[in-house]
Design a protein around this motif. Structure first.
Motif, PDB file in Angstrom:
ATOM      1  N   GLN A   1      20.268 -32.880-104.606  1.00 36.62           N
ATOM      2  CA  GLN A   1      20.513 -32.137-105.842  1.00 36.62           C
ATOM      3  C   GLN A   1      19.665 -32.701-106.987  1.00 36.62           C
ATOM      4  O   GLN A   1      19.128 -31.941-107.796  1.00 36.62           O
ATOM      5  CB  GLN A   1      21.992 -32.210-106.225  1.00 36.62           C
ATOM      6  CG  GLN A   1      22.891 -31.383-105.336  1.00 36.62           C
ATOM      7  CD  GLN A   1      24.342 -31.562-105.714  1.00 36.62           C
ATOM      8  OE1 GLN A   1      24.884 -32.669-105.670  1.00 36.62           O
ATOM      9  NE2 GLN A   1      24.989 -30.476-106.094  1.00 36.62           N
ATOM     10  N   ASN A   2      19.540 -34.014-107.039  1.00 32.92           N
ATOM     11  CA  ASN A   2      18.740 -34.652-108.074  1.00 32.92           C
ATOM     12  C   ASN A   2      17.266 -34.271-107.917  1.00 32.92           C
ATOM     13  O   ASN A   2      16.596 -33.947-108.896  1.00 32.92           O
ATOM     14  CB  ASN A   2      18.923 -36.175-108.009  1.00 32.92           C
ATOM     15  CG  ASN A   2      18.246 -36.898-109.142  1.00 32.92           C
ATOM     16  OD1 ASN A   2      17.862 -36.311-110.145  1.00 32.92           O
ATOM     17  ND2 ASN A   2      18.089 -38.189-108.984  1.00 32.92           N
TER      18      ASN A   2
ATOM     19  N   CYS B   1      25.584 -39.544-100.686  1.00 30.34           N
ATOM     20  CA  CYS B   1      24.339 -40.018-101.310  1.00 30.34           C
ATOM     21  C   CYS B   1      23.180 -39.075-101.004  1.00 30.34           C
ATOM     22  O   CYS B   1      22.377 -38.766-101.892  1.00 30.34           O
ATOM     23  CB  CYS B   1      24.014 -41.443-100.866  1.00 30.34           C
ATOM     24  SG  CYS B   1      25.122 -42.679-101.569  1.00 30.34           S
TER      25      CYS B   1
ATOM     26  N   LEU C   1      22.971 -44.677-105.583  1.00 29.69           N
ATOM     27  CA  LEU C   1      23.576 -43.991-106.723  1.00 29.69           C
ATOM     28  C   LEU C   1      23.046 -44.540-108.043  1.00 29.69           C
ATOM     29  O   LEU C   1      22.870 -43.791-109.014  1.00 29.69           O
ATOM     30  CB  LEU C   1      25.099 -44.098-106.651  1.00 29.69           C
ATOM     31  CG  LEU C   1      25.714 -43.348-105.466  1.00 29.69           C
ATOM     32  CD1 LEU C   1      27.178 -43.719-105.290  1.00 29.69           C
ATOM     33  CD2 LEU C   1      25.547 -41.853-105.619  1.00 29.69           C
TER      34      LEU C   1
ATOM     35  N   GLU D   1      29.103 -36.061-111.507  1.00 32.87           N
ATOM     36  CA  GLU D   1      29.429 -36.316-110.101  1.00 32.87           C
ATOM     37  C   GLU D   1      28.833 -37.639-109.617  1.00 32.87           C
ATOM     38  O   GLU D   1      29.509 -38.442-108.975  1.00 32.87           O
ATOM     39  CB  GLU D   1      28.942 -35.165-109.216  1.00 32.87           C
ATOM     40  CG  GLU D   1      29.428 -35.276-107.793  1.00 32.87           C
ATOM     41  CD  GLU D   1      29.094 -34.065-106.944  1.00 32.87           C
ATOM     42  OE1 GLU D   1      29.577 -34.033-105.794  1.00 32.87           O
ATOM     43  OE2 GLU D   1      28.356 -33.158-107.398  1.00 32.87           O
ATOM     44  N   VAL D   2      27.566 -37.881-109.942  1.00 29.65           N
ATOM     45  CA  VAL D   2      26.929 -39.139-109.531  1.00 29.65           C
ATOM     46  C   VAL D   2      27.646 -40.325-110.164  1.00 29.65           C
ATOM     47  O   VAL D   2      27.916 -41.327-109.502  1.00 29.65           O
ATOM     48  CB  VAL D   2      25.426 -39.144-109.894  1.00 29.65           C
ATOM     49  CG1 VAL D   2      24.818 -40.525-109.677  1.00 29.65           C
ATOM     50  CG2 VAL D   2      24.671 -38.100-109.077  1.00 29.65           C
TER      51      VAL D   2
ATOM     52  N   LYS E   1      23.380 -35.841-100.291  1.00 33.26           N
ATOM     53  CA  LYS E   1      23.618 -34.586-101.010  1.00 33.26           C
ATOM     54  C   LYS E   1      23.251 -34.736-102.487  1.00 33.26           C
ATOM     55  O   LYS E   1      22.547 -33.901-103.054  1.00 33.26           O
ATOM     56  CB  LYS E   1      25.079 -34.162-100.876  1.00 33.26           C
ATOM     57  CG  LYS E   1      25.434 -32.879-101.644  1.00 33.26           C
ATOM     58  CD  LYS E   1      26.921 -32.634-101.667  1.00 33.26           C
ATOM     59  CE  LYS E   1      27.495 -33.428-102.789  1.00 33.26           C
ATOM     60  NZ  LYS E   1      28.506 -32.880-103.595  1.00 33.26           N
ATOM     61  N   LEU E   2      23.701 -35.826-103.103  1.00 29.33           N
ATOM     62  CA  LEU E   2      23.419 -36.034-104.524  1.00 29.33           C
ATOM     63  C   LEU E   2      21.934 -36.285-104.757  1.00 29.33           C
ATOM     64  O   LEU E   2      21.375 -35.820-105.753  1.00 29.33           O
ATOM     65  CB  LEU E   2      24.259 -37.192-105.068  1.00 29.33           C
ATOM     66  CG  LEU E   2      25.768 -36.941-105.080  1.00 29.33           C
ATOM     67  CD1 LEU E   2      26.522 -38.194-105.492  1.00 29.33           C
ATOM     68  CD2 LEU E   2      26.121 -35.771-105.990  1.00 29.33           C
TER      69      LEU E   2
ATOM     70  N   LEU F   1      25.713 -32.720-112.573  1.00 31.93           N
ATOM     71  CA  LEU F   1      25.243 -33.685-111.581  1.00 31.93           C
ATOM     72  C   LEU F   1      25.477 -35.116-112.063  1.00 31.93           C
ATOM     73  O   LEU F   1      25.905 -35.970-111.284  1.00 31.93           O
ATOM     74  CB  LEU F   1      23.764 -33.452-111.265  1.00 31.93           C
ATOM     75  CG  LEU F   1      23.179 -34.309-110.148  1.00 31.93           C
ATOM     76  CD1 LEU F   1      23.991 -34.188-108.860  1.00 31.93           C
ATOM     77  CD2 LEU F   1      21.727 -33.925-109.906  1.00 31.93           C
TER      78      LEU F   1
END
Length: 160
Positions: free
Chosen positions: A24-25, A18, A129, A52-53, A20-21, A49
């Motif tokens: 990136q977001n 979470c 998420l 992946e999310v 990491k994402l 992205l």
């Protein structure tokens, strides 16, 4: 077997995913300069992205739904008690010290699990998420808006 599966989830790994994402977001910005190169790159990054999310969101949703069903079934079960309040209290007490299935004991160190705490952990990554997906959808909409403005600006400029 569902509770067994939930107990084997690595909460620390979910937190890392979470974070990491989310990073990136946060780093994915709608381009300020709209041209074919920036928009194409943004589309590719956004798509990667989002994919992946969405993958992890599906897993998180499955876990959220599973723990909700387990708790609902525990609380709705018929317990001994003098009245409804006593029976409800018995269900809550059981959910707070729910026996860990024998199949999970080699992997889960405790004999009991607080289902409400497990639900809270699972909900945390589900909602993280969910927020990321909403943000990505908003960024996609902003990109479409920017592209539309660019097209309108081009149509208003005199042809050379």
């Amino acid at each position: 077997m569902v509770l067994h599966r939930l107990l084997l989830e690595d909460i620390n790994e979910w937190e890392r995913i979470c974070e990491k994402l989310n990073e990136q977001n946060n780093n994915l910005k709608v381009p300020l300069e709209n041209n074919t190169t920036t928009l194409h790159q943004f589309n590719m990054d956004l798509s990667d992205l989002f994919t992946e999310v969405n993958y992890y969101f599906g897993k998180a949703r499955r876990n959220k739904d599973a723990i909700s069903r387990i708790i609902e079934n525990v609380l709705k079960d018929l317990y001994k008690g003098q009245n409804d309040l006593a029976r409800k209290a018995a269900g809550i007490q059981l959910a707070q010290r729910y026996p860990v299935p024998d199949t999970a004991k080699p992997y889960y160190p405790e004999d009991f699990v607080n289902l409400f705490e497990l639900e809270d952990q699972i909900n945390a990554y589900y909602y993280a998420l969910d927020a990321a997906l909403k943000s990505l959808n908003h960024k996609a909409s902003a990109k479409i808006t920017n592209n539309s403005i660019l097209n309108i600006e081009r149509s208003l400029l005199p042809s050379s």
